[in-house]
Design an enzyme around this catalytic site. Structure first.
Site, PDB file in Angstrom:
ATOM      1  CD  GLU A 231      -2.045   2.150   1.436  1.00 41.06           C
ATOM      2  OE1 GLU A 231      -1.704   2.973   0.562  1.00 41.06           O
ATOM      3  OE2 GLU A 231      -2.261   2.452   2.611  1.00 41.06           O
ATOM      4  CB  CYS A 265      -1.699   7.025   1.222  1.00 38.54           C
ATOM      5  SG  CYS A 265      -2.725   6.048   2.310  1.00 38.54           S
TER       6      CYS A 265
HETATM    7  P1  NDP Z   1       9.158   5.032   4.181  1.00 35.06           P
HETATM    8  O1  NDP Z   1       8.496   4.347   3.075  1.00 35.06           O
HETATM    9  O2  NDP Z   1      10.641   5.133   4.153  1.00 35.06           O
HETATM   10  O3  NDP Z   1       8.745   4.305   5.556  1.00 35.06           O
HETATM   11  C1  NDP Z   1       7.692   3.364   5.680  1.00 35.06           C
HETATM   12  C2  NDP Z   1       8.196   2.119   6.377  1.00 35.06           C
HETATM   13  O4  NDP Z   1       9.085   1.412   5.506  1.00 35.06           O
HETATM   14  C3  NDP Z   1       9.007   2.403   7.635  1.00 35.06           C
HETATM   15  O5  NDP Z   1       8.763   1.386   8.589  1.00 35.06           O
HETATM   16  C4  NDP Z   1      10.435   2.338   7.134  1.00 35.06           C
HETATM   17  O6  NDP Z   1      11.356   2.089   8.135  1.00 35.06           O
HETATM   18  C5  NDP Z   1      10.334   1.191   6.150  1.00 35.06           C
HETATM   19  N1  NDP Z   1      11.387   1.161   5.130  1.00 35.06           N
HETATM   20  C6  NDP Z   1      11.938   2.199   4.453  1.00 35.06           C
HETATM   21  N2  NDP Z   1      12.846   1.765   3.557  1.00 35.06           N
HETATM   22  C7  NDP Z   1      12.896   0.428   3.668  1.00 35.06           C
HETATM   23  C8  NDP Z   1      13.667  -0.587   3.023  1.00 35.06           C
HETATM   24  N3  NDP Z   1      14.541  -0.307   2.083  1.00 35.06           N
HETATM   25  N4  NDP Z   1      13.464  -1.864   3.399  1.00 35.06           N
HETATM   26  C9  NDP Z   1      12.570  -2.157   4.357  1.00 35.06           C
HETATM   27  N5  NDP Z   1      11.820  -1.251   5.000  1.00 35.06           N
HETATM   28  C10 NDP Z   1      11.962   0.037   4.665  1.00 35.06           C
HETATM   29  O7  NDP Z   1       8.522   6.439   4.351  1.00 35.06           O
HETATM   30  P2  NDP Z   1       9.122   7.801   4.950  1.00 35.06           P
HETATM   31  O8  NDP Z   1       8.848   7.831   6.384  1.00 35.06           O
HETATM   32  O9  NDP Z   1      10.541   8.060   4.577  1.00 35.06           O
HETATM   33  O10 NDP Z   1       8.213   8.808   4.164  1.00 35.06           O
HETATM   34  C11 NDP Z   1       8.586   9.175   2.840  1.00 35.06           C
HETATM   35  C12 NDP Z   1       7.408   9.265   1.923  1.00 35.06           C
HETATM   36  O11 NDP Z   1       6.712   8.020   1.867  1.00 35.06           O
HETATM   37  C13 NDP Z   1       6.332  10.230   2.329  1.00 35.06           C
HETATM   38  O12 NDP Z   1       6.689  11.534   2.037  1.00 35.06           O
HETATM   39  C14 NDP Z   1       5.163   9.701   1.535  1.00 35.06           C
HETATM   40  O13 NDP Z   1       5.237  10.133   0.216  1.00 35.06           O
HETATM   41  C15 NDP Z   1       5.347   8.212   1.590  1.00 35.06           C
HETATM   42  N6  NDP Z   1       4.542   7.588   2.653  1.00 35.06           N
HETATM   43  C16 NDP Z   1       3.355   7.019   2.305  1.00 35.06           C
HETATM   44  C17 NDP Z   1       2.543   6.481   3.267  1.00 35.06           C
HETATM   45  C18 NDP Z   1       1.246   5.865   2.923  1.00 35.06           C
HETATM   46  O14 NDP Z   1       0.351   5.874   3.748  1.00 35.06           O
HETATM   47  N7  NDP Z   1       1.100   5.272   1.759  1.00 35.06           N
HETATM   48  C19 NDP Z   1       2.899   6.532   4.685  1.00 35.06           C
HETATM   49  C20 NDP Z   1       4.184   7.127   4.935  1.00 35.06           C
HETATM   50  C21 NDP Z   1       4.958   7.636   3.949  1.00 35.06           C
HETATM   51  P3  NDP Z   1      12.242   3.297   8.764  1.00 35.06           P
HETATM   52  O15 NDP Z   1      11.289   4.259   9.372  1.00 35.06           O
HETATM   53  O16 NDP Z   1      13.084   2.598   9.764  1.00 35.06           O
HETATM   54  O17 NDP Z   1      13.019   3.891   7.629  1.00 35.06           O
END
Ligand code: NDP
Length: 457
Positions: A231, A265
């Site tokens: 998602e 989102c």
């Molecule tokens: P991320 O996608 O980085 O974080 C979401 C989750 O994924 C966190 O638990 C993060 O861990 C984990 N994660 C990140 N990179 C990896 C990887 N390579 N392998 C495994 N797990 C990973 O989101 P951000 O917090 O950096 O936000 C950035 C952008 O993402 C936002 O500006 C928005 O555009 C989008 N976003 C979308 C959401 C939605 O509801 N669809 C929710 C949040 C963000 P960790 O925190 O430890 O990096």
């Protein structure tokens, strides 16, 4: 070495606490413990697993204020919205307590005389969940409640900026009387994810977050042949047709864009407005946006709190700046607020050219991009002109027309005269770069099951 998680309050920039995390060996131990718990848990009757949900809901409702305050402190959402989030988590418990068994009943399919043939829905095992900070409780309960009730066990790797929420959620399941190992939080860095996915016991992974994270996890899961639900982002269109109730559309549109301080989102992000109502809509929309009360998220009357992290606020501002340099006009907002905390003001961009961040990318904060279109076909083209396909909202006085237009929009969900929202009773998910798979409803609880074909002659 153990990772450390520094918990920063984004509305004050103060360090609240530093948490010691789990190293990879401990994370793998947690996976194995979950695997050990799986047989006993999946052997229980569905009624027994359903009935525990009443206890989860009770723990949530009894501690609403505490959990809401934890969310607000860690990621800056207005506390009144945080309380609604806790209540929504209790609602998803109520829903599956009543419907899980029904959704997972065998599907009888007639084939040949003399044969009894059906599909049964069996749990898979350990499900890894990688969750984001924006709805730090809801995103977790949305996966955990259906998947655990279906008989799976779960490991949560939450976003690094919400460790307090991650631990509080583990405690909710604990207090509700779930057996050890059925729901586990690991405070781990992203490099612990690959070894978890490579572990045989982990059968599936669900991730909500950015495309970058979704694509990294999907790649590993693909190599390991593990079922995935992704998602990811969205840049939902909010289409205002020439016969729409402009007042209502402006009111609901401003709410949709700025809920959760714009970090959702499924927020309306691109406002696609018919030229005949463009001026009227814009005027009312700007009034609604200007009336929002921005400030300390612990204040009950605040509509928009701070952004969740400094880097995200800066990234958002970079997208606004680049869009303005490309020719967009910020008719409201457009500059970070000069105060402590990672605040960004509700912003409205008009005259947004193609090829700039506001038309091409997801803006994960309170920034609306408004586009003028000359007719219905152009509205549909503009709505579909995005790499994303999560939700869409269409506004018109003629609901048949609304449904017809909705039918031409490529998205996981469409709403006519209503904002896009998630509801435990309805499937939720996207197409295109917004990801795949469905959460919630009947489709959601069946996602992480073995749809086993049974033929009895
Ligand atoms: P991320 O996608 O980085 O974080 C979401 C989750 O994924 C966190 O638990 C993060 O861990 C984990 N994660 C990140 N990179 C990896 C990887 N390579 N392998 C495994 N797990 C990973 O989101 P951000 O917090 O950096 O936000 C950035 C952008 O993402 C936002 O500006 C928005 O555009 C989008 N976003 C979308 C959401 C939605 O509801 N669809 C929710 C949040 C963000 P960790 O925190 O430890 O990096």
């Amino acid at each position: 070495a153990r990772p450390e998680f520094e918990d920063i309050n984004p509305s004050t920039e103060e360090v609240i606490e530093t948490y010691e995390g789990h190293e990879t060996g401990e994370v793998i131990d947690a996976v194995e413990k979950a695997d050990d718990a799986f047989d006993g848990w999946s052997d229980r009757s569905i009624e027994e697993r359903e009935s525990l949900l009443a206890d989860v809901a009770e723990v949530l409702r009894d501690n609403t204020d505490e959990y809401a305050e934890t969310m607000t402190r860690e990621m800056g959402k207005p506390v009144s919205e945080a309380r609604s989030e806790v209540e929504k988590c209790a609602w998803v418990c109520d829903y599956y307590a009543e419907r899980a068994g029904e959704h997972l009943q065998d599907d009888r399919i007639g084939t040949e005389p003399g044969a009894r043939t059906y599909v049964s829905y069996e749990p898979l095992g350990v499900v890894l969940a990688i969750m984001p900070w924006n709805f730090p409780f809801w995103q977790v309960f949305r996966f955990a409640v259906p998947y655990l009730t279906a008989g799976n066990v779960g490991i949560l790797k939450h976003a690094s900026n919400v460790p307090g929420c991650a631990l509080a959620i583990e405690e909710v399941f604990d207090r509700a009387g779930y057996p050890d190992g059925v729901f586990t939080t690991v405070l781990a860095e992203t490099d612990a994810v690959e070894p978890m996915l490579e572990h045989d016991a982990v059968r599936a992974v669900t991730l909500t977050g950015s495309n970058r994270a979704g694509s990294a996890v999907g790649e590993t899961a693909g190599r390991e042949i593990k079922k995935t639900v992704l998602e990811l982002g969205g840049s939902d269109p909010f289409v205002v047709l020439d016969d729409a109730d402009v007042d209502e559309a402006a009111r609901v549109g401003a709410r949709s864009r700025n809920l959760n301080s714009g970090q959702s989102c499924i927020a309306a992000k691109r406002f696609v407005v018919h030229q005949d109502v463009y001026e009227g809509f814009l005027e009312r929309f700007v009034e609604e946006v200007e009336a929002l009360n921005v400030g300390d998220p612990t204040d009950e009357d605040v509509d928009v709190g701070s952004q969740a992290r400094g880097d995200l606020r800066d990234e958002l501002h970079g997208q606004v700046r680049d869009s303005v340099e490309a020719g967009a006009e910020a008719v409201v907002g457009g500059e970070p607020l000069d105060r402590e905390g990672y605040y960004y003001p509700p912003t409205v961009l008009t005259d947004v050219p193609d090829g700039c961040p506001a038309s091409e990318e997801e803006l994960f904060g309170p920034v609306a991009a408004v586009f003028r279109v000359s007719d219905e076909d152009e509205a549909i083209d503009r709505a579909n002109d995005s790499p994303y396909g999560l939700g869409a909202s269409i506004w018109t006085d003629d609901v048949e027309r609304g449904e017809r237009v909705a039918g031409r929009i490529k998205a996981g969900s469409t709403f006519v005269n209503e904002l896009v929202k998630s509801d435990p009773r309805l499937p939720f998910g996207g197409v295109k770069k917004s990801g795949y798979g469905r959460e919630l409803g009947r489709d959601g609880i069946r996602e992480f099951t073995n749809r086993k074909t049974v033929w009895v002659q």
